[in-house]
Design a protein around this motif. Structure first.
Motif, short mmCIF file in Angstrom:
data_model
loop_
_atom_site.label_atom_id
_atom_site.label_comp_id
_atom_site.label_asym_id
_atom_site.label_seq_id
_atom_site.Cartn_x
_atom_site.Cartn_y
_atom_site.Cartn_z
N TYR A 123 3.14 25.29 -14.13
CA TYR A 123 2.37 25.29 -12.90
C TYR A 123 2.96 24.74 -11.73
N LYS A 167 -2.39 18.71 -13.23
CA LYS A 167 -3.63 19.43 -13.08
C LYS A 167 -4.69 18.27 -12.52
N GLU A 173 -6.04 24.53 -11.83
CA GLU A 173 -6.03 25.07 -13.16
C GLU A 173 -5.05 26.11 -13.21
#
Length: 386
Positions: free
Chosen positions: A108, A206, A212
């Motif tokens: 991420y 997150k 997400e």
């Protein structure tokens, strides 16, 4: 040059080699000037040899680490951190359930703001990165003690140098949830991001970013899986994702770098041409200055062939002396390029490699060039005397 000529003079048993070594041992101003000019060219070329080989070797090492999984997935059209959107979480959740996948390294990425500038905050599986997934570690995880109250992070070398965290410490980053403090527990080498990256555990990322969406995923397949078959199946099932195998990505990346290396190869060729031209002009001046010596030797019975061979050895001696001295200059220049200039310019350290084979080949070419330059200059001088 003088010391080298003195060494070889002890092993010179015939008039030709003794004449060449004696003239070099005298070390006239013309000889010294010719060597000095060559040392500059040799230093430049050998310094570039180290820079290019270190860069190539480091990038190949990094690619081996970066492309260790069998398949890589990202959102189609994403070309880097400048185009961060992310993959739909429901798509990713469905994708990783594929029966051929042994482990999915989901990454991420988002921007974060330190006190000055901007950097990258990444969410990773910290446990896997520390134990399961290979990295080029500048400082292995656990070698740095995190600051109490700060979130433990793995940071890139660029991030560490940019924010003064090479020896540990902490820094506050502005995120969607406000300012968050991170502290490094390990530092890894990353050559794909000049902003620097701080990586925290996925749940923390997150929570901080309120997002997400992963940016990409590396898929490690089960033993015996057909990589291309799985790739083709995933491409059909997820047309919005860019699915590539490690070989494809590695070849594309290396081809881009090889195009860059061609320019440096041309520079090395130019260096050799400049060395040849400089040595040739220097030898013309040396032989013009030594006209009376050569005329005297001719009257004493020194033949044309002996004269040419002696001149060739004299040129080769200049080339050898310049190569030995210039290589020392080149080693120092290479060290400065890699550990000072490159670090200041990009914020990362290359793996220093000294290409001894290239050094020896270049030295051989330079000595041969010196020999041929001596022959050519002597032949021209001999022609003028007729």
């Amino acid at each position: 040059l003088v010391g080298l000529a003195g060494f070889f003079r002890h092993f010179s048993s015939n008039p030709i080699s003794r004449m060449a070594s004696s003239r070099l041992h005298d070390g006239s101003s013309r000889h010294r000037l010719a060597v000095a000019g060559l040392v500059v060219a040799v230093g430049m070329v050998t310094g570039m040899f180290q820079m290019v080989d270190s860069f190539r070797g480091t990038i190949e090492q990094w690619f081996d680490i970066r492309f260790q999984a069998e398949l890589y997935l990202s959102e189609r059209g994403v070309t880097g951190v400048g185009t961060i959107n992310g993959i739909d979480p429901s798509v990713m959740s469905e994708l990783v359930k594929d029966e051929a996948i042994a482990y999915a390294d989901i990454v991420y990425v988002s921007y974060a703001k330190p006190a000055e500038g901007i950097t990258i905050l990444s969410g990773i599986d910290m446990k896997a990165w520390r134990t399961q997934i290979r990295q080029l570690w500048l400082k292995i995880p656990g070698s740095l003690k995190p600051v109490e109250g700060a979130e433990p992070a793995l940071i890139s070398e660029t991030f560490a140098r940019r924010f003064g965290l090479l020896d540990g410490g902490s820094i506050a980053l502005e995120t969607m949830s406000g300012k968050k403090e991170i502290s490094p527990v390990g530092i890894y080498s990353d050559y794909g991001n000049e902003f620097g990256t701080a990586a925290v555990d996925i749940p923390t990322w997150k929570k901080w970013t309120q997002s997400e969406r992963p940016i990409n995923v590396s898929l490690y397949l089960k033993e015996g899986s057909n990589v291309n078959a799985v790739r083709d199946r995933l491409r059909m099932a997820y047309p919005g994702l860019d699915v590539r195998n490690a070989t494809e990505l590695r070849n594309v990346a290396l081809n881009i770098f090889e195009q860059t290396f061609k320019a440096t190869s041309a520079l090395n060729g130019i260096g050799l041409v400049v060395a040849f031209a400089g040595l040739l002009l220097g030898l013309f001046a040396i032989f013009d200055e030594s006209s009376r010596t050569w005329l005297t030797l001719r009257h004493l019975g020194f033949s044309k062939n002996q004269f040419l061979l002696s001149a060739g050895l004299e040129g080769a001696g200049i080339g050898l002396g310049a190569w030995m001295s210039g290589s020392l200059v080149g080693l120092a220049l290479g060290w400065i390029l890699i550990f000072v200039i490159n670090v200041q310019s990009f914020g990362w350290t290359l793996q220093w490699q000294v290409p001894l084979a290239d050094f020896l080949i270049f030295g051989t070419l330079l000595v041969v060039t010196g020999f041929l330059s001596g022959l050519l200059a002597a032949a021209y001088w001999n022609y003028k005397q007729k």
